[in-house]
Design a protein around this motif. Structure first.
Motif, PDB file in Angstrom:
ATOM      1  N   UNK A 156      -6.004   9.969   1.724  1.00  0.00           N
ATOM      2  CA  UNK A 156      -7.184   9.643   0.937  1.00  0.00           C
ATOM      3  C   UNK A 156      -6.886   9.079  -0.433  1.00  0.00           C
ATOM      4  N   UNK A 157      -5.616   9.005  -0.797  1.00  0.00           N
ATOM      5  CA  UNK A 157      -5.260   8.475  -2.112  1.00  0.00           C
ATOM      6  C   UNK A 157      -4.474   7.177  -2.008  1.00  0.00           C
ATOM      7  N   UNK A 158      -4.522   6.535  -0.865  1.00  0.00           N
ATOM      8  CA  UNK A 158      -3.792   5.289  -0.679  1.00  0.00           C
ATOM      9  C   UNK A 158      -4.391   4.197  -1.571  1.00  0.00           C
ATOM     10  N   UNK A 159      -3.538   3.432  -2.229  1.00  0.00           N
ATOM     11  CA  UNK A 159      -3.955   2.309  -3.063  1.00  0.00           C
ATOM     12  C   UNK A 159      -3.322   1.032  -2.534  1.00  0.00           C
ATOM     13  N   UNK A 218       0.839  -1.192   0.000  1.00  0.00           N
ATOM     14  CA  UNK A 218       0.000   0.000   0.000  1.00  0.00           C
ATOM     15  C   UNK A 218       0.874   1.241   0.000  1.00  0.00           C
ATOM     16  N   UNK A 219       0.368   2.283  -0.668  1.00  0.00           N
ATOM     17  CA  UNK A 219       1.132   3.517  -0.807  1.00  0.00           C
ATOM     18  C   UNK A 219       0.182   4.657  -1.108  1.00  0.00           C
ATOM     19  N   UNK A 220       0.452   5.829  -0.528  1.00  0.00           N
ATOM     20  CA  UNK A 220      -0.284   7.029  -0.890  1.00  0.00           C
ATOM     21  C   UNK A 220       0.271   7.560  -2.205  1.00  0.00           C
ATOM     22  N   UNK A 260      -4.331  -2.054  -8.569  1.00  0.00           N
ATOM     23  CA  UNK A 260      -4.342  -1.117  -7.437  1.00  0.00           C
ATOM     24  C   UNK A 260      -5.767  -0.634  -7.162  1.00  0.00           C
ATOM     25  N   UNK A 261      -6.174  -0.703  -5.883  1.00  0.00           N
ATOM     26  CA  UNK A 261      -7.546  -0.355  -5.508  1.00  0.00           C
ATOM     27  C   UNK A 261      -7.559   0.540  -4.278  1.00  0.00           C
ATOM     28  N   UNK A 262      -8.585   1.415  -4.174  1.00  0.00           N
ATOM     29  CA  UNK A 262      -8.759   2.171  -2.936  1.00  0.00           C
ATOM     30  C   UNK A 262      -9.187   1.233  -1.805  1.00  0.00           C
TER      31      UNK A 262
END
Length: 77
Positions: free
Chosen positions: A31-34, A22-24, A60-62
């Protein structure tokens, strides 16, 4: 932070061969972490000579979409 911990606990329930990345997404940050899921197919035998084999599962998903994806995998187990 609770969502992240909940997701990591669910990934742990899938088994030791599953890992979550996971990464912003900069520069927007919060709020943009995937999230992405990876499964180890063949473990690393010698870190200096071998990378093992891994498989990326999904895209990659929210957070909420990824959590639903993990729940689906847990129900299929």
């Amino acid at each position: 932070m609770q969502t992240l911990l909940r997701i990591l606990d669910k990934v742990k329930q899938l088994g030791n061969e599953y890992h979550c990345f996971h990464q912003e997404i900069p520069p927007t940050g919060a709020g943009t972490r995937r999230y992405m899921l990876m499964k180890i197919i063949e473990p690393i035998k010698n870190p200096k000579e071998d990378f093992g084999k891994q498989e990326w599962i999904g895209k990659p998903m929210p957070a909420l979409e990824f959590e639903g994806f993990i729940d689906k995998l847990l129900n299929e187990k």
